[in-house]
Scaffold this motif. Structure first.
Motif, mmCIF file in Angstrom:
data_model
loop_
_atom_site.group_PDB
_atom_site.id
_atom_site.type_symbol
_atom_site.label_atom_id
_atom_site.label_comp_id
_atom_site.label_asym_id
_atom_site.label_seq_id
_atom_site.Cartn_x
_atom_site.Cartn_y
_atom_site.Cartn_z
ATOM 1 N N ILE A 148 -33.880 148.718 -6.896
ATOM 2 C CA ILE A 148 -32.443 148.644 -7.174
ATOM 3 C C ILE A 148 -31.694 149.304 -6.024
ATOM 4 O O ILE A 148 -31.838 150.503 -5.785
ATOM 5 C CB ILE A 148 -32.115 149.361 -8.499
ATOM 6 N N ALA A 149 -30.915 148.518 -5.301
ATOM 7 C CA ALA A 149 -30.121 149.036 -4.178
ATOM 8 C C ALA A 149 -30.966 149.848 -3.201
ATOM 9 O O ALA A 149 -30.550 150.904 -2.723
ATOM 10 C CB ALA A 149 -28.950 149.872 -4.691
ATOM 11 N N THR A 150 -32.139 149.359 -2.897
ATOM 12 C CA THR A 150 -33.014 150.009 -1.919
ATOM 13 C C THR A 150 -32.683 149.506 -0.513
ATOM 14 O O THR A 150 -32.606 148.297 -0.299
ATOM 15 C CB THR A 150 -34.498 149.712 -2.238
ATOM 16 N N PRO A 151 -32.500 150.396 0.447
ATOM 17 C CA PRO A 151 -32.213 149.960 1.823
ATOM 18 C C PRO A 151 -33.482 149.529 2.551
ATOM 19 O O PRO A 151 -33.979 150.212 3.451
ATOM 20 C CB PRO A 151 -31.591 151.207 2.459
ATOM 21 N N HIS A 152 -34.029 148.385 2.161
ATOM 22 C CA HIS A 152 -35.284 147.916 2.755
ATOM 23 C C HIS A 152 -35.170 147.717 4.261
ATOM 24 O O HIS A 152 -36.161 147.838 4.978
ATOM 25 C CB HIS A 152 -35.704 146.596 2.104
ATOM 26 N N SER B 230 -22.640 144.769 -4.950
ATOM 27 C CA SER B 230 -21.529 144.631 -4.015
ATOM 28 C C SER B 230 -20.266 145.113 -4.707
ATOM 29 O O SER B 230 -20.056 144.852 -5.894
ATOM 30 C CB SER B 230 -21.366 143.164 -3.593
ATOM 31 N N ALA B 231 -19.442 145.844 -3.972
ATOM 32 C CA ALA B 231 -18.205 146.368 -4.548
ATOM 33 C C ALA B 231 -17.129 146.386 -3.474
ATOM 34 O O ALA B 231 -17.416 146.250 -2.280
ATOM 35 C CB ALA B 231 -18.428 147.772 -5.101
ATOM 36 N N ASN B 232 -15.906 146.563 -3.900
ATOM 37 C CA ASN B 232 -14.792 146.707 -2.964
ATOM 38 C C ASN B 232 -14.198 148.091 -3.172
ATOM 39 O O ASN B 232 -13.482 148.331 -4.134
ATOM 40 C CB ASN B 232 -13.740 145.625 -3.204
ATOM 41 N N MET B 233 -14.546 149.009 -2.289
ATOM 42 C CA MET B 233 -14.144 150.401 -2.455
ATOM 43 C C MET B 233 -12.719 150.626 -1.962
ATOM 44 O O MET B 233 -12.397 150.311 -0.808
ATOM 45 C CB MET B 233 -15.097 151.316 -1.681
ATOM 46 N N GLY B 234 -11.877 151.150 -2.826
ATOM 47 C CA GLY B 234 -10.518 151.484 -2.435
ATOM 48 C C GLY B 234 -10.487 152.711 -1.552
ATOM 49 O O GLY B 234 -11.472 153.453 -1.448
ATOM 50 N N PRO C 132 -18.243 155.370 3.971
ATOM 51 C CA PRO C 132 -19.492 154.650 4.269
ATOM 52 C C PRO C 132 -19.398 153.158 3.951
ATOM 53 O O PRO C 132 -19.998 152.339 4.648
ATOM 54 C CB PRO C 132 -20.537 155.350 3.385
ATOM 55 N N PHE C 133 -18.624 152.813 2.915
ATOM 56 C CA PHE C 133 -18.456 151.405 2.557
ATOM 57 C C PHE C 133 -17.915 150.596 3.733
ATOM 58 O O PHE C 133 -18.429 149.520 4.064
ATOM 59 C CB PHE C 133 -17.518 151.279 1.354
ATOM 60 N N GLU D 11 -22.724 145.117 8.387
ATOM 61 C CA GLU D 11 -23.689 144.364 7.582
ATOM 62 C C GLU D 11 -23.066 143.487 6.497
ATOM 63 O O GLU D 11 -23.777 142.731 5.834
ATOM 64 C CB GLU D 11 -24.675 145.321 6.917
ATOM 65 N N GLY D 12 -21.776 143.609 6.280
ATOM 66 C CA GLY D 12 -21.151 142.776 5.257
ATOM 67 C C GLY D 12 -21.128 143.420 3.888
ATOM 68 O O GLY D 12 -20.997 144.640 3.764
ATOM 69 N N GLU D 13 -21.236 142.611 2.850
ATOM 70 C CA GLU D 13 -21.128 143.090 1.473
ATOM 71 C C GLU D 13 -22.079 144.255 1.214
ATOM 72 O O GLU D 13 -23.240 144.220 1.634
ATOM 73 C CB GLU D 13 -21.454 141.968 0.492
ATOM 74 N N ASN D 14 -21.581 145.275 0.481
ATOM 75 C CA ASN D 14 -22.422 146.438 0.201
ATOM 76 C C ASN D 14 -21.909 147.191 -1.019
ATOM 77 O O ASN D 14 -20.849 146.887 -1.553
ATOM 78 C CB ASN D 14 -22.484 147.351 1.422
ATOM 79 N N ASP D 15 -22.662 148.201 -1.424
ATOM 80 C CA ASP D 15 -22.306 148.993 -2.604
ATOM 81 C C ASP D 15 -21.724 150.356 -2.232
ATOM 82 O O ASP D 15 -21.600 151.241 -3.072
ATOM 83 C CB ASP D 15 -23.525 149.177 -3.513
ATOM 84 N N GLY D 16 -21.408 150.530 -0.953
ATOM 85 C CA GLY D 16 -20.917 151.821 -0.477
ATOM 86 C C GLY D 16 -21.941 152.558 0.347
ATOM 87 O O GLY D 16 -21.637 153.592 0.953
ATOM 88 N N PHE D 17 -23.138 152.032 0.410
ATOM 89 C CA PHE D 17 -24.199 152.650 1.211
ATOM 90 C C PHE D 17 -25.222 151.609 1.687
ATOM 91 O O PHE D 17 -25.634 151.609 2.834
ATOM 92 C CB PHE D 17 -24.908 153.736 0.402
ATOM 93 N N VAL D 18 -25.614 150.718 0.784
ATOM 94 C CA VAL D 18 -26.648 149.728 1.086
ATOM 95 C C VAL D 18 -26.051 148.324 1.034
ATOM 96 O O VAL D 18 -25.394 147.964 0.054
ATOM 97 C CB VAL D 18 -27.825 149.825 0.089
ATOM 98 N N SER D 19 -26.296 147.545 2.067
ATOM 99 C CA SER D 19 -25.782 146.174 2.075
ATOM 100 C C SER D 19 -26.598 145.285 1.146
ATOM 101 O O SER D 19 -27.763 145.577 0.831
ATOM 102 C CB SER D 19 -25.817 145.595 3.494
#
Length: 216
Positions: free
Chosen positions: A110-114, A180-184, A192-193, A200-208
């Protein structure tokens, strides 16, 4: 589709700065709060592990292996569920620690930066942590204060090298989940987002999203 509880035990593996459970005064903290309870309610046999929160992937994988050897009988089949850096730990364990008494059926990350995180590249280049190539645990003699090999292990350069020698086991089922999220601008992860989005494009604030994909 309808969720079907796995017959084999589920082992939860935490990420960077993580833990299994913590007690602060009268407050009990759980890394997998809510998730473990849902799985138990569904009839799963669930275990949560605790490894070094900022240790290297290798050290965390070795500690995870020791936990599994101590807690599961010979030939028991298990499923690994890992968040963030925990997914790299699991992949290292599967690929580089042979002769295990237990058998790993699946690993779900889950949301691992492979493929690493460009934010960790930025931290390395701008802040100066994550440069250590040979981290020796000397509490008062670290090359850079507060540095740890875990930070290096999450850079894109490291993960590129890691992936080149860490091959999937054909007998293990690999699956992954990305976010994927859109951080305000007021979000704690806004900085970091935007760094990750630029590189890298779409991400969760740390991992794309692309870095989090592995297996199915």
């Amino acid at each position: 589709g309808e969720f079907k509880s796995p017959i084999s035990p589920v082992v939860l593996c935490h990420g960077l700065f993580g833990y299994s459970e913590k007690q602060i005064a009268t407050l009990q903290l759980q890394y997998w709060r809510g998730i473990k309870d849902v799985l138990l309610h569904r009839g799963c046999e669930v275990y949560s592990t605790g490894v070094g929160s900022i240790s290297s992937v290798k050290e965390r994988a070795v500690n995870l292996h020791k936990f599994l050897e101590q807690n599961f009988r010979v030939s028991l089949i298990i499923n690994l569920v890992a968040h963030s850096m925990g997914g790299l730990d699991c992949r290292y364990l599967i690929s580089h620690i042979p002769n295990r008494s237990y058998k790993i059926l699946s690993v779900s990350t889950i949301a691992t930066p492979h493929r690493g995180s460009s934010f960790m590249d930025w931290v390395r280049d701008k802040v100066g942590v994550g440069h250590l190539s040979q981290y020796i645990r000397r509490e008062t003699e670290d090359v850079v204060p507060f540095d740890a090999l875990a930070f290096t292990n999450l850079t894109r350069d490291y993960c590129r090298a890691f992936n080149s020698i860490t091959h999937d086991d054909p007998e293990v089922y690999y699956s992954s989940y990305a976010a994927s999220a859109n951080m305000g601008i007021l979000s704690r992860l806004a900085f970091p987002f935007h760094i990750v989005r630029k590189s890298e494009g779409e991400n969760d604030g740390f991992v794309s999203v692309e870095s989090a994909k592995w297996g199915i």
